[in-house]
Design an enzyme around this catalytic site. Structure first.
Site, PDB file in Angstrom:
ATOM      1  N   CYS A 192       0.828  -1.164   0.067  1.00  0.00           N
ATOM      2  CA  CYS A 192       0.070   0.125  -0.059  1.00  0.00           C
ATOM      3  C   CYS A 192       0.971   1.316   0.225  1.00  0.00           C
ATOM      4  CB  CYS A 192      -1.003   0.001   1.268  1.00  0.00           C
ATOM      5  SG  CYS A 192      -2.104  -1.402   1.240  1.00  0.00           S
TER       6      CYS A 192
ATOM      7  N   CYS B 147      13.577   7.140  -6.569  1.00  0.00           N
ATOM      8  CA  CYS B 147      12.194   7.093  -6.674  1.00  0.00           C
ATOM      9  C   CYS B 147      11.821   7.569  -5.118  1.00  0.00           C
ATOM     10  CB  CYS B 147      12.083   5.501  -6.811  1.00  0.00           C
ATOM     11  SG  CYS B 147      12.372   4.291  -5.529  1.00  0.00           S
TER      12      CYS B 147
END
Lengths: 382, 93
Positions: free
Chosen positions: A188, A340
């Site tokens: 998630c 990232c």
């Protein structure tokens, strides 16, 4: 045998007048014990409905603190709870909801050393964890103790729910014999999740627990329920017991709990393991190199919605999944730094570029989150 | 071209393909997986197959709701109007 006070009769009256529950069913609920493994997105509605329904003893295992990023879906917690121990807040909330039920707190990680001991005090376990090692651990505990494991898991807009009970049907290893390689399936935190989804799935999980206790209806044993909230479709897949399952098959080879992190290839901080140190750059080093070397090329491999939250200046945005088809936008002789959110996706991108023949590519260790912590605190963390 | 098999994609496979349902023409599961890998590109292929070129074990493949592992695996035959679902394990909670 459990008896009910006048207050309890009032509290459970909507159950008591249901023919499928009645006094005898409510007594079963009061006699029952359920262990909720994880009290996050799934564990919030799960534990709240179990407490509301009058499940006599509810165990909670979690070691986390409440974070702002939890509040979008973990409805046990409020803004004032940020920074507090989830377990303390949850226990207080559940006791306030129903003082008749016993809440047992386990402030620890659920691991191979404590899992059997904790779980052996319960009739049913409910797996609401957020990672593969703990899901395999919960499965093995359920098989070895012979108790049902009510399972749900979520990804973005999709949920999976089933009941693993190896005495009557397949276990998690029958369904998924091997975990994905680390990083292959985003969690998630990496992939995002619709806040309502764990609400829907955790409630399905609570329904299955209650049905098992009452012995009514048809449990999800041998059936995998797939829910997609985007098109609001629900499908059902029949799942089968695998005769070759290493733990519940005909010739089991697993007789005790093992090392689940090793089984799943997970090792904290291991994402850079395949990269040699000169393929990694620390945030502080990057900060000084950006000033010294105007030719340094920065590539952001996150997805566009993440880019909109925060980004570094003069950066080329190429989402990880588009990188293989967009290599022509890059020069193999350039000095490249890839980042990232936390450094996992970019480490894979660096490996890919290395294999593709790029000469000097480095991974920003810890990603833009580490940059935010160590270099520029005006960059929001998400 | 006859596009007869209905494919349902779940999890990350749907995210990468950008679509959760499509049609494809194939006679076996292995042909179908190859056709999907060609259509949706290198990242999809890498998610679907391991380094030995075998379908990854955390992705379950169901032909008309039946697990292909308990049929003829990659050689399982598929026919017009069959429905094939590709369902990866997910772990979020």
């Amino acid at each position: 045998m459990q008896t009910f006070s006048k207050d309890e009769i009032k509290r459970y009256s909507r159950h008591l007048i249901l023919p499928e529950v009645g006094i005898s069913g409510q007594r079963k609920l009061k006699d029952a014990s359920v262990l909720c493994i994880g009290i996050g997105g799934l564990g919030s509605p799960l534990s709240m409905y179990l407490a509301a329904a009058g499940v006599g003893r509810i165990g909670l295992v979690d070691f986390d603190l409440v974070d702002y990023s939890n509040l979008q879906r973990q409805i046990l917690y409020s803004t004032v709870d940020v920074g507090k121990l989830k377990l303390e807040v949850a226990a207080e909330r559940l006791r306030a909801l129903n003082p008749e039920v016993e809440i047992v707190q386990y402030n620890e990680t659920f691991n191979s050393r404590n899992a059997l001991k904790i779980s052996s005090d319960y009739d049913i376990i409910a797996d609401g964890t957020d990672n593969f090692p703990t899901r395999y651990l919960a499965n093995d505990v359920s098989v070895l103790l012979g108790i049902p494991n009510v399972y749900t898991s979520i990804f973005r807009f999709e949920g999976q729910a089933t009941v693993f009970h190896s005495k009557e049907g397949p276990c998690y290893r029958c369904l998924y014999p091997e975990p994905p390689p680390p990083g292959m399936v985003p969690n998630c935190a990496e992939g995002g999740v619709l806040g309502i989804l764990p609400g829907i799935m955790g409630t399905i999980q609570a329904s299955e627990v209650i049905k098992l206790i009452l012995g009514v209806g048809k449990p999800l044993i041998g059936r995998l329920l797939l829910l997609n909230a985007l098109d609001m479709s629900v499908r059902e897949i029949h799942t089968y017991k695998d005769p070759e399952c290493p733990i519940c098959g005909e010739r089991p080879t697993i007789h005790e709990l093992t090392d689940y992190e090793k089984f799943c290839g997970v090792n904290v901080g291991s994402y850079n393991n395949e990269l040699e140190s000169d393929w990694i750059i620390q945030p502080e080093e990057l900060a000084s190199e950006i000033i010294k070397n105007p030719k340094l090329s920065l590539i952001d491999v996150r997805n566009p919605p993440e880019w909109e939250i925060c980004n570094l200046p003069n950066v080329h945005l190429i989402p990880e999944q588009e990188l293989p088809s967009r290599l022509n936008e890059l020069d193999k002789n350039d000095d490249i730094v890839v980042y990232c959110k936390s450094g996992v996706r970019s480490s894979r991108a660096v490996m890919m570029l290395k294999v593709a023949g790029f000469k000097r590519v480095r991974n920003l260790n810890g990603g833009i989150q580490a940059w935010s912590e160590k270099v520029d605190q005006s960059i929001p963390k998400y | 071209m006859r596009m007869s098999i209905k494919i349902l994609l779940y999890g990350n496979l749907a995210s990468i393909a950008g679509i959760s349902s499509t049609n494809i023409d194939a006679n076996t599961v292995s042909q179908l997986l190859d056709a999907l890998a060609i259509r949706y590109g290198e990242v999809f292929r890498e998610k679907l197959y391991d380094s030995n070129g075998k379908p990854r074990r955390f992705i379950n493949i169901y032909v008309n709701g039946k697990d292909y592992r308990f049929l003829k695996k990659s050689d399982t035959e598929i026919f017009p109007n069959d429905e094939v679902s590709l369902i990866p394990a997910v772990s979020g909670g």
